[in-house]
Design a protein around this motif. Structure first.
Motif, PDB file in Angstrom:
ATOM      1  N   LEU A   1       5.172   8.112  -9.614  1.00  0.00           N
ATOM      2  CA  LEU A   1       3.854   7.574  -9.261  1.00  0.00           C
ATOM      3  C   LEU A   1       3.931   6.739  -7.989  1.00  0.00           C
ATOM      4  N   ALA A   2       5.025   5.951  -7.872  1.00  0.00           N
ATOM      5  CA  ALA A   2       5.200   5.135  -6.662  1.00  0.00           C
ATOM      6  C   ALA A   2       5.401   6.011  -5.434  1.00  0.00           C
ATOM      7  N   ALA A   3       6.141   7.123  -5.601  1.00  0.00           N
ATOM      8  CA  ALA A   3       6.371   8.041  -4.479  1.00  0.00           C
ATOM      9  C   ALA A   3       5.052   8.686  -4.041  1.00  0.00           C
ATOM     10  N   VAL A   4       4.215   9.088  -5.019  1.00  0.00           N
ATOM     11  CA  VAL A   4       2.904   9.667  -4.695  1.00  0.00           C
ATOM     12  C   VAL A   4       2.043   8.659  -3.947  1.00  0.00           C
ATOM     13  N   TYR A   5       2.072   7.394  -4.435  1.00  0.00           N
ATOM     14  CA  TYR A   5       1.293   6.335  -3.782  1.00  0.00           C
ATOM     15  C   TYR A   5       1.778   6.106  -2.350  1.00  0.00           C
ATOM     16  N   ALA A   6       3.137   6.089  -2.173  1.00  0.00           N
ATOM     17  CA  ALA A   6       3.693   5.876  -0.839  1.00  0.00           C
ATOM     18  C   ALA A   6       3.309   7.020   0.104  1.00  0.00           C
ATOM     19  N   PHE A   7       3.311   8.242  -0.407  1.00  0.00           N
ATOM     20  CA  PHE A   7       2.962   9.392   0.426  1.00  0.00           C
ATOM     21  C   PHE A   7       1.494   9.334   0.854  1.00  0.00           C
ATOM     22  N   ILE A   8       0.612   8.971  -0.103  1.00  0.00           N
ATOM     23  CA  ILE A   8      -0.816   8.859   0.218  1.00  0.00           C
ATOM     24  C   ILE A   8      -1.044   7.740   1.241  1.00  0.00           C
ATOM     25  N   SER A   9      -0.311   6.631   1.065  1.00  0.00           N
ATOM     26  CA  SER A   9      -0.425   5.508   2.009  1.00  0.00           C
ATOM     27  C   SER A   9       0.016   5.929   3.401  1.00  0.00           C
ATOM     28  N   PHE A  10       1.090   6.737   3.458  1.00  0.00           N
ATOM     29  CA  PHE A  10       1.589   7.211   4.758  1.00  0.00           C
ATOM     30  C   PHE A  10       0.556   8.122   5.427  1.00  0.00           C
ATOM     31  N   ILE A  11      -0.055   9.022   4.667  1.00  0.00           N
ATOM     32  CA  ILE A  11      -1.049   9.950   5.208  1.00  0.00           C
ATOM     33  C   ILE A  11      -2.271   9.200   5.733  1.00  0.00           C
ATOM     34  N   THR A  12      -2.677   8.168   4.987  1.00  0.00           N
ATOM     35  CA  THR A  12      -3.886   7.426   5.362  1.00  0.00           C
ATOM     36  C   THR A  12      -3.593   6.319   6.364  1.00  0.00           C
ATOM     37  N   GLY A  13      -2.323   6.125   6.695  1.00  0.00           N
ATOM     38  CA  GLY A  13      -1.964   5.114   7.681  1.00  0.00           C
ATOM     39  C   GLY A  13      -2.056   3.693   7.176  1.00  0.00           C
ATOM     40  N   LYS A  14      -1.917   3.514   5.856  1.00  0.00           N
ATOM     41  CA  LYS A  14      -2.006   2.168   5.282  1.00  0.00           C
ATOM     42  C   LYS A  14      -0.637   1.664   4.809  1.00  0.00           C
ATOM     43  N   VAL A  15       0.378   2.014   5.573  1.00  0.00           N
ATOM     44  CA  VAL A  15       1.727   1.595   5.203  1.00  0.00           C
ATOM     45  C   VAL A  15       1.910   0.114   5.503  1.00  0.00           C
ATOM     46  N   VAL A  16       2.401  -0.631   4.503  1.00  0.00           N
ATOM     47  CA  VAL A  16       2.655  -2.064   4.665  1.00  0.00           C
ATOM     48  C   VAL A  16       4.157  -2.299   4.578  1.00  0.00           C
ATOM     49  N   ALA A  17       4.745  -2.829   5.639  1.00  0.00           N
ATOM     50  CA  ALA A  17       6.194  -3.082   5.637  1.00  0.00           C
ATOM     51  C   ALA A  17       6.509  -4.257   4.717  1.00  0.00           C
ATOM     52  N   GLY A  18       7.611  -4.165   3.991  1.00  0.00           N
ATOM     53  CA  GLY A  18       8.017  -5.262   3.106  1.00  0.00           C
ATOM     54  C   GLY A  18       9.270  -4.901   2.333  1.00  0.00           C
ATOM     55  N   TRP A  19      10.175  -5.887   2.272  1.00  0.00           N
ATOM     56  CA  TRP A  19      11.450  -5.632   1.590  1.00  0.00           C
ATOM     57  C   TRP A  19      11.461  -6.138   0.145  1.00  0.00           C
ATOM     58  N   THR A  20      10.588  -7.068  -0.199  1.00  0.00           N
ATOM     59  CA  THR A  20      10.640  -7.707  -1.521  1.00  0.00           C
ATOM     60  C   THR A  20      10.526  -6.688  -2.645  1.00  0.00           C
ATOM     61  N   SER A  21       9.518  -5.823  -2.551  1.00  0.00           N
ATOM     62  CA  SER A  21       9.303  -4.841  -3.615  1.00  0.00           C
ATOM     63  C   SER A  21      10.480  -3.884  -3.733  1.00  0.00           C
ATOM     64  N   ILE A  22      11.061  -3.549  -2.569  1.00  0.00           N
ATOM     65  CA  ILE A  22      12.206  -2.622  -2.583  1.00  0.00           C
ATOM     66  C   ILE A  22      13.407  -3.266  -3.267  1.00  0.00           C
ATOM     67  N   ILE A  23      13.694  -4.509  -2.866  1.00  0.00           N
ATOM     68  CA  ILE A  23      14.843  -5.210  -3.428  1.00  0.00           C
ATOM     69  C   ILE A  23      14.672  -5.415  -4.937  1.00  0.00           C
ATOM     70  N   LEU A  24      13.474  -5.827  -5.372  1.00  0.00           N
ATOM     71  CA  LEU A  24      13.222  -6.034  -6.807  1.00  0.00           C
ATOM     72  C   LEU A  24      13.395  -4.724  -7.578  1.00  0.00           C
ATOM     73  N   SER A  25      12.924  -3.639  -6.988  1.00  0.00           N
ATOM     74  CA  SER A  25      13.071  -2.335  -7.639  1.00  0.00           C
ATOM     75  C   SER A  25      14.537  -1.963  -7.794  1.00  0.00           C
ATOM     76  N   ILE A  26      15.307  -2.197  -6.740  1.00  0.00           N
ATOM     77  CA  ILE A  26      16.745  -1.880  -6.782  1.00  0.00           C
ATOM     78  C   ILE A  26      17.447  -2.713  -7.849  1.00  0.00           C
ATOM     79  N   TRP A  27      17.140  -4.005  -7.879  1.00  0.00           N
ATOM     80  CA  TRP A  27      17.758  -4.886  -8.875  1.00  0.00           C
ATOM     81  C   TRP A  27      17.380  -4.460 -10.290  1.00  0.00           C
ATOM     82  N   PHE A  28      16.109  -4.138 -10.478  1.00  0.00           N
ATOM     83  CA  PHE A  28      15.647  -3.759 -11.811  1.00  0.00           C
ATOM     84  C   PHE A  28      16.336  -2.477 -12.281  1.00  0.00           C
ATOM     85  N   ILE A  29      16.314  -1.472 -11.426  1.00  0.00           N
ATOM     86  CA  ILE A  29      16.934  -0.198 -11.803  1.00  0.00           C
ATOM     87  C   ILE A  29      18.439  -0.362 -11.981  1.00  0.00           C
ATOM     88  N   GLY A  30      19.068  -1.159 -11.095  1.00  0.00           N
ATOM     89  CA  GLY A  30      20.504  -1.414 -11.224  1.00  0.00           C
ATOM     90  C   GLY A  30      20.833  -2.115 -12.534  1.00  0.00           C
TER      91      GLY A  30
END
Length: 321
Positions: A250-279
């Motif tokens: 679902l997150a990948a679909v959301y990211a792809f739609i955001s990329f197509i619509t040009g609404k990409v928001v740069a940010g590391w916090t969500s990425i790091i939290l996701s990595i920690w959680f999955i790890g």
């Protein structure tokens, strides 16, 4: 009328044993006088590798009381193994066995009722606590949580029952066929399936000595029970892993739609939290699977659960009266 053995596992109980022995020998005498048990019924103390003078106390009782015997294990193996050693040793000498802890917090006055239930055709009689007034707030609610958790894991366990129970000779014979090294008797005994009954009692405060069940040991026993009788934790982690995969898609679909619509928001916090959680989930999963593999490793070696150093029951034969 049947022959009774009271099995009492002991670990560093020298302070409590004098009171315990007085109470148990007195109870055995009353049961004999009432014709509830045979005259050659006896008490078997199991010294689980104590570091104090527990064995010396037991030897002293053996000299003073004809109905008292001792079983000394070569090293400390834990309460469940010590109790098992006592039951299997007494199997050749008794028609029914009652297990009880050495601190006698379990009320021995209901032993007669247990025997009555046995005479009515019950092979297993569970001693069940009426309430937990003597427990601390923390112990009370962690114990209740433990029983609810065991039930949620689909483990058949008697609510508010520890290891105070009567077992017939044939029930112990069936129990002897359960040869696993990861012992959790509260879960194993109901698996035997023979007719059973419940006797309720009020638990008393400890008379002497200190409880051997520290917080760490209680949690260890709870974890032992869960991992020895249920694969629900692995199933739960599998479901969690599946949920994370779905969320990732679902997150990948959301990211792809955001990329197509040009609404990409740069940010590391969500990425790091996701990595920690999955790890963290991965490490937890690997650790839990490792515990199950470790249990398999212990089982396949088939090492003895205990070694008996001294067995007083072999000193003289027990003739049927």
């Amino acid at each position: 009328m049947k022959k009774l053995c009271i099995v009492v596992p002991c670990y560093n109980e020298e302070e409590a044993l004098a009171y315990t022995n007085t109470e148990l020998t007195g109870m055995l005498k009353k049961l004999t006088e009432k014709g509830k048990v045979k005259k050659d019924s006896f008490i078997l103390y199991v010294d689980d590798g104590s570091r104090d003078h527990t064995w010396e106390r037991i030897q002293g009782f053996r000299k003073e009381y004809e109905c008292v015997f001792g079983l000394k294990l070569a090293r400390n193996t834990g309460h469940q193994n010590a109790l098992t050693a006592g039951l299997l040793t007494a199997l050749d000498f008794a028609d029914m066995m009652i297990s009880i802890d050495a601190d006698l917090q379990d009320d021995i006055s209901v032993i007669e009722e247990m025997i009555d239930q046995f005479e009515q055709g019950n092979d297993i009689v569970y001693g069940v606590r009426n309430r937990r007034d003597t427990d601390t707030f923390f112990k009370k609610y962690t114990a209740l949580g433990f029983y609810k958790l065991m039930q949620a894991m689909k483990i058949d366990i008697v609510y508010n029952h520890a290891d105070y129970r009567l077992m017939s000779k044939r029930a112990v014979e069936q129990f002897s066929g359960y040869t696993e090294r990861n012992l959790f008797l509260r879960g194993i005994i109901p698996l035997i399936g023979y007719r059973s009954a419940i006797v309720k009692y009020d638990r008393k405060s400890r008379i002497a000595g200190e409880s051997k069940y520290s917080l760490n040991k209680m949690f260890s026993m709870a974890f032992e029970g869960i991992t020895s009788f249920s694969i629900q934790p692995i199933r739960m982690i599998t479901r969690l892993g599946l949920a994370i995969v779905v969320c990732s898609i679902l997150a990948a679909v959301y990211a792809f739609i955001s990329f197509i619509t040009g609404k990409v928001v740069a940010g590391w916090t969500s990425i790091i939290l996701s990595i920690w959680f999955i790890g963290g989930v991965q490490l937890l999963s690997v650790g839990l699977i490792g515990i199950y593999i470790g249990k398999i490793y212990i089982e396949v070696k088939h090492r003895p659960r205990y070694n008996i150093e001294i067995n007083n029951l072999m000193e003289k034969p027990h003739e049927e009266s």
